[in-house]
Design a protein around this motif. Structure first.
Motif, PDB file in Angstrom:
ATOM      1  N   ALA A  23       0.833  -1.203   0.000  1.00 44.38           N
ATOM      2  CA  ALA A  23       0.000   0.000   0.000  1.00 44.38           C
ATOM      3  C   ALA A  23       0.866   1.251   0.000  1.00 44.38           C
ATOM      4  CB  ALA A  23      -0.922  -0.002   1.219  1.00 44.38           C
ATOM      5  N   GLN A  24       2.156   1.099   0.235  1.00 45.33           N
ATOM      6  CA  GLN A  24       3.064   2.227   0.269  1.00 45.33           C
ATOM      7  C   GLN A  24       3.703   2.417  -1.107  1.00 45.33           C
ATOM      8  OE1 GLN A  24       5.856   1.692   3.487  1.00 45.33           O
ATOM      9  NE2 GLN A  24       4.371   0.521   4.671  1.00 45.33           N
ATOM     10  N   VAL A  25       4.419   3.533  -1.229  1.00 43.94           N
ATOM     11  CA  VAL A  25       5.138   3.793  -2.469  1.00 43.94           C
ATOM     12  C   VAL A  25       6.373   2.898  -2.505  1.00 43.94           C
ATOM     13  CG1 VAL A  25       6.386   5.529  -3.801  1.00 43.94           C
ATOM     14  CG2 VAL A  25       4.328   6.179  -2.531  1.00 43.94           C
ATOM     15  N   VAL A 199       6.998  -8.598  -3.308  1.00 44.61           N
ATOM     16  CA  VAL A 199       7.162  -7.331  -2.598  1.00 44.61           C
ATOM     17  C   VAL A 199       7.858  -7.629  -1.281  1.00 44.61           C
ATOM     18  CG1 VAL A 199       6.016  -5.407  -1.448  1.00 44.61           C
ATOM     19  CG2 VAL A 199       5.165  -6.210  -3.646  1.00 44.61           C
ATOM     20  N   LEU A 200       8.972  -6.948  -1.028  1.00 44.59           N
ATOM     21  CA  LEU A 200       9.744  -7.153   0.188  1.00 44.59           C
ATOM     22  C   LEU A 200       9.641  -5.939   1.094  1.00 44.59           C
ATOM     23  CD1 LEU A 200      11.448  -8.594  -2.329  1.00 44.59           C
ATOM     24  CD2 LEU A 200      12.973  -9.163  -0.454  1.00 44.59           C
ATOM     25  N   HIS A 201       9.300  -6.181   2.333  1.00 45.43           N
ATOM     26  CA  HIS A 201       9.253  -5.139   3.343  1.00 45.43           C
ATOM     27  C   HIS A 201      10.443  -5.364   4.265  1.00 45.43           C
ATOM     28  CE1 HIS A 201       6.859  -2.968   6.753  1.00 45.43           C
ATOM     29  NE2 HIS A 201       7.830  -2.236   6.261  1.00 45.43           N
ATOM     30  N   LYS A 202      11.470  -4.531   4.142  1.00 45.57           N
ATOM     31  CA  LYS A 202      12.701  -4.752   4.879  1.00 45.57           C
ATOM     32  C   LYS A 202      12.674  -4.096   6.256  1.00 45.57           C
ATOM     33  CE  LYS A 202      15.529  -5.306   0.727  1.00 45.57           C
ATOM     34  NZ  LYS A 202      16.789  -4.956   0.027  1.00 45.57           N
ATOM     35  N   LYS A 203      13.609  -4.519   7.111  1.00 47.37           N
ATOM     36  CA  LYS A 203      13.690  -4.015   8.470  1.00 47.37           C
ATOM     37  C   LYS A 203      13.863  -2.496   8.493  1.00 47.37           C
ATOM     38  CE  LYS A 203      16.525  -4.455  12.648  1.00 47.37           C
ATOM     39  NZ  LYS A 203      17.729  -5.097  13.240  1.00 47.37           N
ATOM     40  N   GLY A 205      12.520  -0.452   6.665  1.00 50.05           N
ATOM     41  CA  GLY A 205      11.307   0.229   6.232  1.00 50.05           C
ATOM     42  C   GLY A 205      11.245   0.391   4.723  1.00 50.05           C
ATOM     43  N   LYS A 206      12.318   0.023   4.051  1.00 55.17           N
ATOM     44  CA  LYS A 206      12.371   0.121   2.601  1.00 55.17           C
ATOM     45  C   LYS A 206      11.475  -0.935   1.960  1.00 55.17           C
ATOM     46  CE  LYS A 206      15.850   0.587  -1.072  1.00 55.17           C
ATOM     47  NZ  LYS A 206      17.292   0.496  -1.387  1.00 55.17           N
ATOM     48  N   VAL A 207      10.735  -0.536   0.930  1.00 55.15           N
ATOM     49  CA  VAL A 207       9.828  -1.438   0.228  1.00 55.15           C
ATOM     50  C   VAL A 207      10.357  -1.686  -1.181  1.00 55.15           C
ATOM     51  CG1 VAL A 207       7.457  -1.857  -0.495  1.00 55.15           C
ATOM     52  CG2 VAL A 207       7.907  -0.512   1.561  1.00 55.15           C
ATOM     53  N   VAL A 208      10.594  -2.946  -1.516  1.00 53.87           N
ATOM     54  CA  VAL A 208      11.205  -3.292  -2.801  1.00 53.87           C
ATOM     55  C   VAL A 208      10.285  -4.209  -3.601  1.00 53.87           C
ATOM     56  CG1 VAL A 208      13.181  -4.415  -3.913  1.00 53.87           C
ATOM     57  CG2 VAL A 208      13.514  -3.109  -1.798  1.00 53.87           C
ATOM     58  N   ALA A 209      10.097  -3.889  -4.862  1.00 53.45           N
ATOM     59  CA  ALA A 209       9.336  -4.743  -5.777  1.00 53.45           C
ATOM     60  C   ALA A 209      10.321  -5.603  -6.554  1.00 53.45           C
ATOM     61  CB  ALA A 209       8.528  -3.887  -6.746  1.00 53.45           C
ATOM     62  N   ARG A 210       9.955  -6.869  -6.746  1.00 54.41           N
ATOM     63  CA  ARG A 210      10.874  -7.780  -7.429  1.00 54.41           C
ATOM     64  C   ARG A 210      10.118  -8.716  -8.374  1.00 54.41           C
ATOM     65  NH1 ARG A 210      14.266 -11.376  -3.506  1.00 54.41           N
ATOM     66  NH2 ARG A 210      15.303  -9.403  -3.034  1.00 54.41           N
ATOM     67  N   PRO A 211       9.988  -8.334  -9.646  1.00 50.28           N
ATOM     68  CA  PRO A 211       9.409  -9.262 -10.628  1.00 50.28           C
ATOM     69  C   PRO A 211      10.450 -10.290 -11.028  1.00 50.28           C
ATOM     70  CG  PRO A 211      10.016  -7.202 -11.684  1.00 50.28           C
ATOM     71  CD  PRO A 211      10.279  -7.019 -10.231  1.00 50.28           C
ATOM     72  N   ASN A 212      10.032 -11.548 -11.154  1.00 52.24           N
ATOM     73  CA  ASN A 212      10.968 -12.624 -11.480  1.00 52.24           C
ATOM     74  C   ASN A 212      10.419 -13.524 -12.574  1.00 52.24           C
ATOM     75  OD1 ASN A 212      13.036 -12.007  -9.670  1.00 52.24           O
ATOM     76  ND2 ASN A 212      12.039 -13.080  -7.992  1.00 52.24           N
TER      77      ASN A 212
END
Length: 226
Positions: A23-25, A199-203, A205-212
């Motif tokens: 839901a975040q950017v 979608v990875l939510h890291k410790k 707070g960074k949000v990373v998208a990862r298409p594979n």
């Protein structure tokens, strides 16, 4: 088709609930395309070799290459154990990554299936005392829950969420949450194509998208129904 439509809605809702980060950017995009060759010795034992290409900086920069070897043993229809060794060829310093896992399947119906996979992961540069004093072994405890649906004999869609915990001072701390929506397609009797969006939510707070995207070929004593 009506059941399939309801299923897609259900797993989409589950996916977004399991990963509030969506839901975040999104802060960044990554990708890890991979290709694998798997050899089945029999219905229970198999060995796979995989090459992973790591891309980051919005999929514009090469990060590293990882070569993996995974040995799986299926004890019965609902339990499989595996050990996965990966060697990371990093521009800064190469490293070792070993993963020990067990997968428990829950077959709900002919088309529906649930799976739970606990995993212990350890990463290290070297086991030499000199190296361990400055770069100790890093441990992670991972727990993944997957729901999958067999659309047809050649297509399966799935959703999963996986929690990473890092042990420290006798306790476990949140490291990251990874959630994904994906599909697998049988290209032939011995090859499979996979696509998924993570979608990875890291410790931090960074949000990373990862298409594979992945492609796998199976050799040896192959039995599709096994």
């Amino acid at each position: 088709m009506n059941k399939l439509f309801k299923f897609i809605i259900a797993i989409t809702v589950l996916y977004f609930c399991a990963s509030p980060a969506t839901a975040q950017v999104l802060d960044e995009w990554e990708a890890r395309p991979n290709i694998a060759i798997k050899y089945k010795f029999n219905k229970k034992l198999s060995l796979a070799g995989t090459y992973y290409l790591y891309l980051d900086k919005n999929i514009s920069r090469y990060n590293k290459s990882v070569i993996g070897a995974e040995l799986d043993y299926k004890f019965c229809s609902w339990l499989k154990a595996g050990i996965d060794y990966r060697y990371g060829i990093d521009p800064k310093e190469n490293y070792h990554d070993i993963r020990y896992s067990a997968t428990i399947d829950f077959k709900i119906s002919k088309k529906w299936k649930m799976a739970y996979r606990p995993m212990l992961q350890q990463e290290f540069i070297s086991l030499q005392k000199v190296k361990l004093s400055t770069d100790p072994v890093k441990y992670y405890l991972r727990n993944r829950i997957t729901a999958s649906f067999k659309v047809s004999t050649a297509t399966e869609i799935y959703v999963f969420t996986e929690n990473y915990l890092k042990p420290q001072s006798g306790s476990f701390y949140f490291h990251r949450q990874k959630s994904a929506l994906g599909a697998e397609f049988d290209v032939s009797n011995r090859s499979k194509l996979g696509v998924r969006f993570e979608v990875l939510h890291k410790k931090s707070g960074k949000v990373v998208a990862r298409p594979n995207i992945s492609y796998a070929i199976t050799l040896g004593k192959f039995n599709k129904k096994a």
